[in-house]
Each structure stands twice: as structure tokens, then as C-alpha cells.
Design a protein around this motif. Sequence first.
Motif, mmCIF file in Angstrom:
data_model
loop_
_atom_site.group_PDB
_atom_site.id
_atom_site.type_symbol
_atom_site.label_atom_id
_atom_site.label_comp_id
_atom_site.label_asym_id
_atom_site.label_seq_id
_atom_site.Cartn_x
_atom_site.Cartn_y
_atom_site.Cartn_z
ATOM 1 N N PHE A 36 67.125 68.760 -41.686
ATOM 2 C CA PHE A 36 67.725 67.445 -41.476
ATOM 3 C C PHE A 36 67.132 66.749 -40.249
ATOM 4 O O PHE A 36 66.975 65.522 -40.242
ATOM 5 C CB PHE A 36 69.248 67.566 -41.340
ATOM 6 N N VAL A 37 66.787 67.514 -39.211
ATOM 7 C CA VAL A 37 66.128 66.915 -38.050
ATOM 8 C C VAL A 37 64.797 66.308 -38.464
ATOM 9 O O VAL A 37 64.453 65.185 -38.080
ATOM 10 C CB VAL A 37 65.921 67.966 -36.940
ATOM 11 N N ARG A 38 64.025 67.033 -39.259
ATOM 12 C CA ARG A 38 62.725 66.522 -39.707
ATOM 13 C C ARG A 38 62.874 65.296 -40.594
ATOM 14 O O ARG A 38 62.140 64.320 -40.455
ATOM 15 C CB ARG A 38 61.987 67.605 -40.487
ATOM 16 N N VAL A 39 63.797 65.365 -41.534
ATOM 17 C CA VAL A 39 63.893 64.329 -42.566
ATOM 18 C C VAL A 39 64.503 63.042 -42.024
ATOM 19 O O VAL A 39 64.118 61.944 -42.436
ATOM 20 C CB VAL A 39 64.701 64.865 -43.771
ATOM 21 N N THR A 40 65.456 63.164 -41.095
ATOM 22 C CA THR A 40 66.088 61.962 -40.543
ATOM 23 C C THR A 40 65.367 61.449 -39.303
ATOM 24 O O THR A 40 65.505 60.275 -38.949
ATOM 25 C CB THR A 40 67.551 62.234 -40.170
ATOM 26 N N GLY A 41 64.628 62.331 -38.617
ATOM 27 C CA GLY A 41 64.006 61.948 -37.367
ATOM 28 C C GLY A 41 64.949 62.004 -36.185
ATOM 29 O O GLY A 41 64.563 61.687 -35.062
ATOM 30 N N ASP A 42 66.194 62.409 -36.415
ATOM 31 C CA ASP A 42 67.223 62.459 -35.371
ATOM 32 C C ASP A 42 67.342 63.898 -34.869
ATOM 33 O O ASP A 42 67.857 64.768 -35.569
ATOM 34 C CB ASP A 42 68.559 61.971 -35.937
ATOM 35 N N GLN A 43 66.892 64.150 -33.640
ATOM 36 C CA GLN A 43 66.901 65.519 -33.122
ATOM 37 C C GLN A 43 68.311 66.033 -32.837
ATOM 38 O O GLN A 43 68.516 67.243 -32.686
ATOM 39 C CB GLN A 43 66.066 65.600 -31.850
ATOM 40 N N ASP A 44 69.304 65.144 -32.774
ATOM 41 C CA ASP A 44 70.681 65.543 -32.495
ATOM 42 C C ASP A 44 71.556 65.530 -33.744
ATOM 43 O O ASP A 44 72.781 65.615 -33.637
ATOM 44 C CB ASP A 44 71.287 64.620 -31.431
ATOM 45 N N ILE A 45 70.948 65.431 -34.902
ATOM 46 C CA ILE A 45 71.728 65.291 -36.137
ATOM 47 C C ILE A 45 72.625 66.495 -36.379
ATOM 48 O O ILE A 45 73.687 66.392 -37.003
ATOM 49 C CB ILE A 45 70.781 65.071 -37.346
ATOM 50 N N GLY A 46 72.241 67.662 -35.867
ATOM 51 C CA GLY A 46 73.035 68.862 -36.096
ATOM 52 C C GLY A 46 74.424 68.802 -35.504
ATOM 53 O O GLY A 46 75.331 69.507 -35.951
ATOM 54 N N SER A 47 74.615 67.959 -34.489
ATOM 55 C CA SER A 47 75.924 67.837 -33.858
ATOM 56 C C SER A 47 76.807 66.794 -34.531
ATOM 57 O O SER A 47 77.944 66.576 -34.104
ATOM 58 C CB SER A 47 75.762 67.480 -32.370
ATOM 59 N N SER A 48 76.307 66.168 -35.584
ATOM 60 C CA SER A 48 77.085 65.149 -36.294
ATOM 61 C C SER A 48 78.216 65.803 -37.086
ATOM 62 O O SER A 48 77.970 66.700 -37.897
ATOM 63 C CB SER A 48 76.178 64.368 -37.250
ATOM 64 N N PRO A 49 79.473 65.396 -36.890
ATOM 65 C CA PRO A 49 80.596 66.000 -37.611
ATOM 66 C C PRO A 49 80.469 65.882 -39.124
ATOM 67 O O PRO A 49 80.899 66.776 -39.852
ATOM 68 C CB PRO A 49 81.812 65.217 -37.092
ATOM 69 N N GLN A 50 79.876 64.793 -39.606
ATOM 70 C CA GLN A 50 79.777 64.603 -41.047
ATOM 71 C C GLN A 50 78.803 65.576 -41.700
ATOM 72 O O GLN A 50 78.852 65.801 -42.917
ATOM 73 C CB GLN A 50 79.357 63.160 -41.365
ATOM 74 N N LEU A 51 77.923 66.174 -40.885
ATOM 75 C CA LEU A 51 76.960 67.119 -41.447
ATOM 76 C C LEU A 51 77.529 68.533 -41.536
ATOM 77 O O LEU A 51 77.029 69.352 -42.313
ATOM 78 C CB LEU A 51 75.685 67.123 -40.600
#
Length: 365
Positions: free
Chosen positions: A61-76
Motif C-alpha cells: 500500500f505504501v508503494r501503490v499510494t505513494g503515502d509512506q504513512d498509510i499503514g497508520s490509517s485507521p481505515q486500512l
Amino acid sequence: MPLPFQPRIALFSVLILLALAAWQPVQARVIPDLYEVIEEVPSRGTTDRASASRRGLERVFVRVTGDQDIGSSPQLAPVLEKAQNYLQVYRYKTEDNQLYLHLAYDPRAVNDLVHQLKLPLWPANRPGTLVWIAVDTLQNGRDSLRQEDYPELFGLLDGIAAERGLPLDFPVMDLNDQRNMPLGSLWAQDEAAAQRAGVRYSSDATLMGRLLQTSGQRWQANWLLIHGGRSYAFDARGDSMEEVALRGVNEAANVLAERYAVSTGESDGVASAVLVEIAGIDSFSDYTRATQYLQELAQVSSAEVLAVSGDCLTVSLTTATPMASLRDALALNRNLKHADEGPMDLTGYRAPLGSAQNPLRYTWR
């Protein structure tokens, strides 16, 4: 026993071809393994595999979205708990007594999740980035960094680039590079020198870093990313040369992801038609490649061929992407050369860019 004459010629030809294949100019390229990761695991047990699958999907998900902090997103979080549902295949391998789990996720399923969660999508066609680095240490002074002199550092840079899905390359630093990018120009982050030195590599983006050791355990770095006629400067501080170098590449990935990521959520923009004319379509193969490329652009919801006249192809693209972002995306395809703008309209009126009267014009090469 020496090889016979003909086999020696054949072997020499093969070596030449391999050498040419090993040196490729940097350019925008499709990243083939965005959805594959390798995780260390302590065992082949179900629990360890589930944990590795969760970590692996977060990296994807970090690679695909480009968001390095995406892992901390509650919706994920709920998605990551079901990470094994999105696996296409997995396999184990052992190296140096360490067990690894190779995980390949379903690209379509992951992209569907990106859309469902209204996350940004960074298309797989990404700018090749050429990296020049100079260092100033307390012990040895100032010098350009060469890959053969710092294999561990450059290995780490390759690793962070793979984690972000950013195609990264380094100059060979031969005499040509040293002449075109002398140390003084690199330390000064001379953009004109970067342009000259990058010609042989056909780079899409250039990243220049100067790393300064300020004390025994403190480092600072100044970075300059040059891409698409724009420059982005950012700094880094850390406890080692490796740390400030990794932060530079990571920030470059952030900048490029922000520039090219496509919004998949509700957009304030209204989908509209943008007309594109492509000259130089000389064969059915050109026609197929050009239309397929446009149809597969993440920024485009549909591409309709309106006309083919001589060697000129006219296509209507439906997109809600801002014009600047669409042109940035088109510029990543090396087969498309932007045609010169038409003569200035001295009456003060000019039709909107992308309209039938003023289409985006390119030449296929």
C-alpha cells in the motif's frame, strides 16, 4: 584449449550484447513488482504467515499510494487483518539459515481496495531518477560518492527505492561524468551541470545530495530534486551518513508521488474531454501502442479515437485530472514528444488547451 575462431566471435558478440543490456539510459518505466514483497519469518506456521502477510500488504500500500504513512490509517486496519485474502501466491525460501516468505498480492484486488477506500493511486509508470551524491567528512574532506566505493550505502538506497517503488539509478562516475559533473558543481547543486551530465542517461528526474558530517555522530544533508522544469529543495539531519542519504531518497519519492498520484475519491473536478493529436503514426503497430497507452493511463477514464488522417491520430480523453497533471503523466512516455506550440494569437484570443481548436499536440517516435 583455446576456443575455435567462430565460437570466440560468437562469445564476444554475446558479451557485447550483455554489456549493452546492462547499461540502459534512465527513463520513465513501469515498475513490474509493486505488488510483491519478501518478509523474514521465524517459521512456516500459520500465525507467522498471517503476520508476514499483514506487514507485506502494508508495504504494498505504501508503494501503490505513494503515502509512506498509510499503514497508520485507521481505515486500512481492517483490510490488513485480512491480508491473506488478497494473496495470489506465496512461497518459502531459505538463505543463510534465515527463512523468507515471498508474497505476491493480486494487483486488481489491491487497486480495487485503493478505490474503495478513496486513497491516492500512484500509477506504475514512474520517472527514472538519477542520483548524484557528494560527501564532506571530518576525516577525508569532500568527494563525490561512487557506487563501487560505498556498496553498502548504495545497497541501502536501492532498498529504500524498492520500498517506495521509485526507479533509481546512479552515474557510473567515469571520466565523462567527472568532466560533466565536477565535484564543485555537484556540491553547489548546479542545475545546468546536472542537465549536461544527465544527457547521456536520458534521466526523467535528477536528485543531487550533499552530505556534511558536522561532528563525530551528526550529519546534515541538502537535497535538490529536478524534474519536469521544477526544482524541489529539502534538508535532512541524522546520526549517520546512511540516515541522511535514505531520508533524501524517501523525500524525493514523496514529492514525485504527490505530483503523479491520482485521486480515487470524490473529486471536485468535473470529467471533461481533452483532445490529443499525435503525429508520426506510421504503422498499425504505432497506432496500437499509442492507443493502448492512452487507454491504460490511470489519469484517463476513457480514450476514444476520433480520427486518423495520414500519420496523425486524434484521440479524445475523458479525465477529471487537472491539465498540468495530465501533461506531466504524458511527458513520462518517451515515445511521445511534445510538439511546439502554434504561433501566438495576437488578437488576444486563444482556445482552451485540449479543445478541438487547440489540442495537445505530440509526435510519436
